[in-house]
Design a protein around this motif. Structure first.
Motif, PDB file in Angstrom:
ATOM      1  N   UNK A   1      83.568 -31.405   8.330  1.00 15.15           N
ATOM      2  CA  UNK A   1      83.698 -31.150   6.717  1.00 15.15           C
ATOM      3  C   UNK A   1      85.326 -31.512   6.619  1.00 15.15           C
ATOM      4  N   UNK A   2      85.398 -32.051   5.375  1.00 18.76           N
ATOM      5  CA  UNK A   2      86.709 -32.396   4.715  1.00 18.76           C
ATOM      6  C   UNK A   2      87.138 -31.378   4.049  1.00 18.76           C
ATOM      7  N   UNK A   3      88.641 -31.216   3.728  1.00 23.65           N
ATOM      8  CA  UNK A   3      88.982 -30.127   3.113  1.00 23.65           C
ATOM      9  C   UNK A   3      90.041 -30.964   2.234  1.00 23.65           C
ATOM     10  N   UNK A   4      89.988 -31.090   0.831  1.00 23.70           N
ATOM     11  CA  UNK A   4      91.024 -31.435  -0.125  1.00 23.70           C
ATOM     12  C   UNK A   4      91.750 -30.643  -0.337  1.00 23.70           C
ATOM     13  N   UNK A   5      93.113 -30.692  -0.447  1.00 22.90           N
ATOM     14  CA  UNK A   5      94.162 -29.788  -0.868  1.00 22.90           C
ATOM     15  C   UNK A   5      95.225 -30.336  -1.617  1.00 22.90           C
ATOM     16  N   UNK A   6      96.093 -29.342  -2.127  1.00 21.88           N
ATOM     17  CA  UNK A   6      97.226 -29.753  -3.080  1.00 21.88           C
ATOM     18  C   UNK A   6      98.293 -30.727  -2.006  1.00 21.88           C
ATOM     19  N   UNK A   7      98.129 -30.403  -0.742  1.00 27.57           N
ATOM     20  CA  UNK A   7      99.198 -30.964   0.151  1.00 27.57           C
ATOM     21  C   UNK A   7      98.501 -32.111   0.932  1.00 27.57           C
ATOM     22  N   UNK A   8      97.110 -32.654   0.648  1.00 29.02           N
ATOM     23  CA  UNK A   8      96.667 -33.679   1.185  1.00 29.02           C
ATOM     24  C   UNK A   8      95.246 -33.279   1.357  1.00 29.02           C
ATOM     25  N   UNK A   9      94.784 -34.066   3.036  1.00 30.93           N
ATOM     26  CA  UNK A   9      93.436 -33.819   3.340  1.00 30.93           C
ATOM     27  C   UNK A   9      93.384 -33.463   4.618  1.00 30.93           C
ATOM     28  N   UNK A  10      92.636 -32.539   5.172  1.00 34.72           N
ATOM     29  CA  UNK A  10      92.312 -32.430   6.502  1.00 34.72           C
ATOM     30  C   UNK A  10      90.804 -32.499   6.813  1.00 34.72           C
ATOM     31  N   UNK A  11      90.558 -33.123   7.973  1.00 35.68           N
ATOM     32  CA  UNK A  11      89.378 -33.313   8.542  1.00 35.68           C
ATOM     33  C   UNK A  11      88.735 -32.430   9.867  1.00 35.68           C
ATOM     34  N   UNK A  12      87.744 -31.491   9.777  1.00 37.66           N
ATOM     35  CA  UNK A  12      87.559 -30.573  10.778  1.00 37.66           C
ATOM     36  C   UNK A  12      86.216 -31.089  11.408  1.00 37.66           C
ATOM     37  N   UNK A  13      86.167 -30.733  12.777  1.00 37.11           N
ATOM     38  CA  UNK A  13      84.784 -30.686  13.312  1.00 37.11           C
ATOM     39  C   UNK A  13      84.307 -29.385  13.169  1.00 37.11           C
ATOM     40  N   UNK A  14      82.834 -29.325  13.169  1.00 39.56           N
ATOM     41  CA  UNK A  14      82.416 -27.944  13.024  1.00 39.56           C
ATOM     42  C   UNK A  14      82.067 -27.258  14.444  1.00 39.56           C
ATOM     43  N   UNK A  15      81.403 -27.914  15.305  1.00 33.24           N
ATOM     44  CA  UNK A  15      81.109 -27.128  16.635  1.00 33.24           C
ATOM     45  C   UNK A  15      81.774 -27.882  17.625  1.00 33.24           C
ATOM     46  N   UNK A  16      82.536 -27.617  18.397  1.00 26.36           N
ATOM     47  CA  UNK A  16      83.612 -26.378  18.079  1.00 26.36           C
ATOM     48  C   UNK A  16      84.448 -26.767  16.739  1.00 26.36           C
ATOM     49  N   UNK A  17      84.882 -25.703  16.201  1.00 31.50           N
ATOM     50  CA  UNK A  17      85.946 -25.819  15.072  1.00 31.50           C
ATOM     51  C   UNK A  17      87.119 -26.302  15.673  1.00 31.50           C
ATOM     52  N   UNK A  18      87.584 -27.478  15.285  1.00 34.75           N
ATOM     53  CA  UNK A  18      88.894 -28.154  15.518  1.00 34.75           C
ATOM     54  C   UNK A  18      89.120 -29.104  14.564  1.00 34.75           C
ATOM     55  N   UNK A  19      90.433 -29.236  14.056  1.00 37.83           N
ATOM     56  CA  UNK A  19      91.008 -30.422  13.140  1.00 37.83           C
ATOM     57  C   UNK A  19      91.195 -31.404  13.932  1.00 37.83           C
ATOM     58  N   UNK A  20      90.189 -32.766  13.233  1.00 37.29           N
ATOM     59  CA  UNK A  20      90.390 -34.063  13.866  1.00 37.29           C
ATOM     60  C   UNK A  20      91.301 -34.701  13.442  1.00 37.29           C
ATOM     61  N   UNK A  21      91.910 -34.553  12.091  1.00 34.15           N
ATOM     62  CA  UNK A  21      93.134 -35.349  11.755  1.00 34.15           C
ATOM     63  C   UNK A  21      93.472 -34.841  10.281  1.00 34.15           C
ATOM     64  N   UNK A  22      94.609 -35.163   9.813  1.00 34.25           N
ATOM     65  CA  UNK A  22      95.044 -34.618   8.576  1.00 34.25           C
ATOM     66  C   UNK A  22      96.056 -35.830   8.057  1.00 34.25           C
ATOM     67  N   UNK A  23      96.157 -35.763   6.619  1.00 32.21           N
ATOM     68  CA  UNK A  23      96.917 -36.571   6.048  1.00 32.21           C
ATOM     69  C   UNK A  23      97.755 -36.045   4.848  1.00 32.21           C
TER      70      UNK A  23
ATOM     71  N   UNK B   1      87.057 -17.601  11.798  1.00 36.72           N
ATOM     72  CA  UNK B   1      88.176 -18.543  11.874  1.00 36.72           C
ATOM     73  C   UNK B   1      88.981 -18.318  10.369  1.00 36.72           C
ATOM     74  N   UNK B   2      90.300 -18.750  10.649  1.00 41.22           N
ATOM     75  CA  UNK B   2      91.026 -19.280   9.248  1.00 41.22           C
ATOM     76  C   UNK B   2      91.113 -20.746   9.655  1.00 41.22           C
ATOM     77  N   UNK B   3      90.416 -21.925   9.066  1.00 37.85           N
ATOM     78  CA  UNK B   3      90.548 -23.121   9.704  1.00 37.85           C
ATOM     79  C   UNK B   3      91.788 -23.713   9.231  1.00 37.85           C
ATOM     80  N   UNK B   4      92.444 -23.164   8.143  1.00 41.78           N
ATOM     81  CA  UNK B   4      93.822 -23.620   8.014  1.00 41.78           C
ATOM     82  C   UNK B   4      94.805 -23.569   8.952  1.00 41.78           C
ATOM     83  N   UNK B   5      94.409 -22.538   9.884  1.00 42.22           N
ATOM     84  CA  UNK B   5      95.300 -22.221  10.819  1.00 42.22           C
ATOM     85  C   UNK B   5      94.853 -22.912  12.278  1.00 42.22           C
ATOM     86  N   UNK B   6      93.859 -23.645  12.252  1.00 38.55           N
ATOM     87  CA  UNK B   6      93.137 -24.342  13.516  1.00 38.55           C
ATOM     88  C   UNK B   6      93.880 -25.682  13.388  1.00 38.55           C
ATOM     89  N   UNK B   7      94.529 -26.091  14.395  1.00 38.47           N
ATOM     90  CA  UNK B   7      95.434 -27.442  14.435  1.00 38.47           C
ATOM     91  C   UNK B   7      94.682 -28.462  15.286  1.00 38.47           C
TER      92      UNK B   7
END
Length: 364
Positions: A19-41, A351-357
């Motif tokens: 899933x993608x997470x659109x933010x005031x500070x850019x974009x983050x992409x997360x894998x669901x299972x397991x939960x992990x951040x794949x990339x961020x801009x 989890x708090x996915x914003x804290x998953x790096x």
């Protein structure tokens, strides 16, 4: 909340594995299972972003600026290539972009009263456009690649509460036909989705009390499911990969799970005299549910539990197969429940996915 951690929107990719997470500070992409951040801009690369559409797990994502620190106007579609870390395509429209959908050979963009279809990746050119009813929610879905050669889009029809169905392959070949549509609800549509095989669609109206599942081939209703009796805002609808279950999230703070194949699993009211309550007494209610922060928008989906079951036949494994049902919320929380076919639903993780790096891997 810290402005840089403010989430504007969340969206799954086509198979709900990321899933993608659109933010005031850019974009983050997360894998669901397991939960992990794949990339961020970060904001220096993409600005604040309102909409992001992934193309499965490829290096290409579509972005629409938004928020308080946008790098571009919200009428410009941008394609970002993760391999070269830069924008490779820019398409400007006459008004704000409400939704973007992608497949390996097309980009579909919804504006307030029109839809535009483009070839992709190169040469990118507009194939055709069509006028629509006002669509401020950006309701537009494209059949998943898992559906084979099907390339169907669904969106609100000109009649309030209807779903229009358009086969892009026929349109591309110049074949004309009368509009195909389903009269799904009396009120305006609030949410719609395909199953992975593009044989069924699920719809909900702004009333938010009923969810209807339709057969795409015959345009007939398969089942009517009741989320609740009081109005609600439906945020998300998603089928399980085998199309046997459907999950739903709303502003009531509850994620509901319905059986779509084995309807007897759904709960029903135990009322002696059903004539007094009419259709309400015969409603099919969710066979399972769990709660998330109330009035915090979230998206929900199924992911299969691939745990090995030792000493069981394939038939026994299928009968006992569990799903994880996950919900990602705009407050940054990630809720994971294990759901079995008996209707039991128990928390498996939080989890708090914003804290998953970042796991230091590429998006691919």
């Amino acid at each position: 909340m810290d402005t840089d951690r403010k989430i504007i929107s969340l969206r799954f990719n086509q198979d709900q594995g990321c899933f993608s997470c659109c933010m005031e500070s850019g974009v983050r992409i997360y894998n669901v299972e397991p939960l992990v951040e794949k990339c961020h801009y970060d904001i220096e690369t993409v600005g604040s972003v309102a909409k992001c559409e992934m193309l499965y797990r490829t290096n290409l994502i579509a972005l629409v600026s938004g928020g308080t620190r946008p790098m571009f106007s919200d009428n410009i579609l941008l394609i970002f290539d993760d391999l070269v870390k830069k924008f490779i395509l820019e398409i400007t429209f006459p008004s704000s972009i409400q939704a973007v959908r992608m497949r390996k050979d097309k980009i579909i963009v919804a504006l307030l009263t029109s839809i535009h279809v483009f070839s992709f990746p190169a040469p990118t050119q507009r194939l055709f456009s069509l006028e629509t009813i006002r669509n401020p929610r950006g309701l537009l879905e494209l059949s998943p690649l898992a559906a084979g050669e099907k390339q169907i889009i669904i969106f609100p029809g000109h009649k309030v509460g209807s779903v229009q169905i358009l086969d892009l392959a026929c349109t591309e070949m110049g074949m004309s036909s009368a509009p195909v549509w389903i009269s799904a609800h009396k009120g305006e549509l609030a949410c719609l989705t395909f199953n992975q095989q593009a044989t069924k669609i699920a719809t909900a109206s702004v009333q938010g009390t009923l969810i209807r599942v339709w057969d795409l081939a015959t345009k007939t209703q398969l089942v009517e499911l009741r989320r609740g009796s009081d109005p609600a805002t439906i945020y998300c609808l998603n089928f399980s990969s085998n199309s046997e279950y459907l999950c739903c999230s709303s502003d009531k703070g509850t994620v509901h799970i319905f059986a779509v194949k084995d309807l007897w699993k759904n709960k029903r009211m135990l009322i002696p005299n059903t004539n007094i309550f009419g259709k309400y007494a015969n409603s099919q209610w969710a066979l399972a549910n769990f709660t998330v922060p109330q009035e915090c928008a979230c998206i929900c989906a199924f992911t299969e539990n691939n745990s090995v079951i030792v000493g069981k036949t394939q038939k026994e494994i299928s009968a006992k197969r569990n799903f994880f049902v996950i919900a990602a919320c705009l407050d940054g929380t990630f809720h994971k429940y294990v759901f079995n076919q008996d209707g039991n639903c128990n928390r498996d993780g939080f989890d708090v996915f914003l804290d998953v790096y970042d796991d230091d891997e590429n998006l691919l």
